[in-house]
Structure formats: structure tokens, C-alpha cells
Design an enzyme around this catalytic site. Structure first.
Site, short mmCIF file in Angstrom:
data_model
loop_
_atom_site.label_atom_id
_atom_site.label_comp_id
_atom_site.label_asym_id
_atom_site.label_seq_id
_atom_site.Cartn_x
_atom_site.Cartn_y
_atom_site.Cartn_z
N LYS A 48 0.84 -1.19 0.00
CA LYS A 48 0.00 0.00 0.00
C LYS A 48 0.88 1.24 0.00
CE LYS A 48 -4.45 0.59 2.24
NZ LYS A 48 -5.15 0.52 3.53
O1 G3P Z 1 -9.34 1.52 4.33
C1 G3P Z 1 -9.23 2.83 4.83
C2 G3P Z 1 -9.78 2.92 6.16
O2 G3P Z 1 -9.12 2.10 7.09
C3 G3P Z 1 -10.01 4.27 6.69
O3 G3P Z 1 -11.22 4.19 7.30
O4 G3P Z 1 -13.10 4.87 8.68
O5 G3P Z 1 -10.74 5.40 9.38
O6 G3P Z 1 -11.78 6.59 7.48
P1 G3P Z 1 -11.73 5.32 8.27
#
Ligand code: G3P
Length: 280
Positions: free
Chosen positions: A102
Site C-alpha cells: 500500500k
Molecule cells: O481503508 C481505509 C480505512 O481504514 C479508513 O477508514 O473509517 O478510518 O476513514 P476510516
């Protein structure tokens, strides 16, 4: 035209969650990031367990054998990301052959850092070595387009975080899992937006349209930062190839009041003759 099949990834670094989703037979991949690893390590330490990070990651890879698992670099320059990417791939891909590296689309901490292209250059270099790349922290369709051009296998638009940004820029209070309308949030007469993007799902949809315009099929649109089941549905409607979902969202994909109510009623109505037939 290529038939698009939605794939579901779990956005988690917790072994128990990955196991649960996998055993349900609906899992197509795993995405991790430093914040998710931090949460998983904390959960282990809270249970009094020691953390062997390398062994832990290897367990995830074995558990998800046959499914892509994204592991993120920590370097923030071209050289560091190349070094991290190669190290991650050489160390972990031999375990189960399922590692995707990533890379942030732009690793800068400020606008004029002089390294806006470091992510794209790292994607190009690592993917030319045959290392599959998940390009992360995508917030515009043009970032996605350049990542695809550089050879990324996945681009990850962060849908929920765009919604957060639009709301916070406009002084709207919200909880993380609150629904945000895919067609945009109306305030007074106007639809709120971030430079022409009216929601996280709109971002996913615009990337889909651009990829379709140019016949980009090698790079898959991986809708990330999905916060609730309706947003997961809308990511599918917008044409995401993949949605990566936290465990609570995966769980809630199957929940509906009327399904529960119907189950109770059908169960109440089972006559003994029918139960005997099935030896219950
Ligand atoms: O895959 C990306 C993710 O982990 C971010 O999610 O909910 O922290 O914005 P969030």
C-alpha cells in the site's frame, strides 16, 4: 464490456475479525494500515499477550491465503517507500503469495513539500518490479487516474473521510457512522462539495466513469473508509470493483428488522409434522 463483480474485503488487522468474515465464505481480501495495526496490537496487549509483529502479520497472510492482503509502507519519500515496499514484499509475500503493497498517492505533509510525485513514482517503480500496489489516501479522481497510469492494481478512494471533510468544512456535527447522502448534502439552497465532489460515493462514481472512459480495467476501484451498510450498497451502485469494510459494517449488511420478525413468525408456525420430517 468487462463484467464487474463486486468483491468484499475486510478493513481490519484483527485476526478474530478476519477469521469470522472468512469463515462466512464472503471474504475476497484484507486491507490493513498503520492505524488498524495499532488497534490490533492494542487489543492483543490489553489481553496481556506479547506482540511479535512479524509473526502476527504472517498469521494474517496465512489466514487469507489466496486472497490479497494490503500492507502499508511507513516511509514518506520515494527512496523510503521503495525500500519499505521491497522489504514488505520480500519478507511477507513468500508466506502465502498474497501481499499487495500500500502506497499513499502523495506522501507530503504539506502542499509545497516538493515530493508530491513521490507516491506515483514509487507506484510506477514497484509495480514495474511485479509488486502489486494498492494506492491509498485517494481523495480526487485525478489522483486515481495518475495512480492507474503509474500501474497501481487498486486505487482506494476514502469515501467516509470525504464525507467527514465536507461536513467539518461546513460546520456540521456528525458521528463517524452517520449516513451521508451519496447525491450530496443540501445546506440551504446549495449542495455542499469539495472541489466538485459532493460525497465519498460521488468520488467513487467519478473514478468509475473516468476509468470506463479510458478503458482502464487493470486498476480496480477499491472503495475504502466505508462506515455503514447503505454506503457499502451505494459503493456497489457507483460501480466500485471492491469495497473494503470494517467488521461492524460487514455484520450489519445482513440485518433488517423485517427479516428478524419474519424468522420469529416462521419459527412459531412450525407444525409438529414438518418438524418431524426434518427430525427437529
Ligand atoms: O481503508 C481505509 C480505512 O481504514 C479508513 O477508514 O473509517 O478510518 O476513514 P476510516
Amino acid at each position: 464490456m468487462e463484467v464487474v463483480k463486486i468483491r468484499i474485503f475486510i478493513d481490519s488487522s484483527k485476526l478474530d475479525e478476519i477469521k469470522k468474515a472468512h469463515s462466512a465464505g464472503i471474504l475476497d481480501g484484507v486491507t490493513t494500515n498503520p492505524s488498524l495495526i495499532k488497534a490490533a496490537v492494542k487489543a492483543l496487549k490489553d489481553r496481556g499477550e506479547n506482540v511479535d509483529m512479524s509473526g502476527y502479520i504472517k498469521e494474517i497472510l496465512m489466514l487469507a491465503k489466496g486472497l490479497p492482503v494490503s500492507l502499508e509502507v511507513i516511509g514518506t519519500t520515494y527512496d523510503e517507500m521503495i525500500e519499505d515496499g521491497k522489504k514488505i514484499y520480500d519478507t511477507f509475500n513468500p508466506v502465502a503469495g498474497n501481499v499487495y503493497v500500500k502506497i499513499p498517492v502523495n506522501p507530503s505533509f504539506e502542499e509545497d513539500s516538493g515530493k508530491n510525485f513521490d507516491g506515483i513514482m514509487a507506484i510506477k517503480e514497484l509495480s514495474s518490479m511485479g509488486i502489486p500496489i494498492n494506492c491509498t489516501l485517494v481523495f480526487t479522481p485525478e489522483q486515481a487516474l495518475l495512480a492507474a497510469k503509474a500501474g497501481a492494481s487498486f486505487v482506494s478512494p476514502f469515501a467516509g473521510r470525504i464525507d467527514d471533510y465536507i461536513r467539518s468544512q461546513n460546520g456540521i456535527e456528525f458521528n463517524k457512522s452517520d449516513y451521508f447522502p451519496a447525491d450530496g448534502y443540501e445546506q440551504g439552497e446549495k449542495i455542499l462539495e469539495d472541489n466538485g465532489i459532493v460525497s465519498g460515493i460521488d468520488l467513487v462514481g467519478q473514478i468509475r466513469v473516468i476509468f470506463n472512459n479510458y478503458g482502464i480495467t487493470e486498476t480496480k476501484v477499491l472503495a475504502a473508509s466505508i462506515r455503514n451498510p447503505r454506503q457499502a450498497r451505494e459503493a456497489a451502485l457507483a460501480g466500485a470493483d471492491i469495497a473494503t469494510l470494517p467488521m461492524d459494517v460487514i455484520d450489519s449488511l445482513l440485518v433488517h428488522y423485517k427479516t428478524i420478525e419474519g424468522m420469529k413468525k416462521f419459527t412459531e408456525d412450525i407444525v409438529p409434522e414438518y418438524a418431524e420430517l426434518l427430525e427437529r
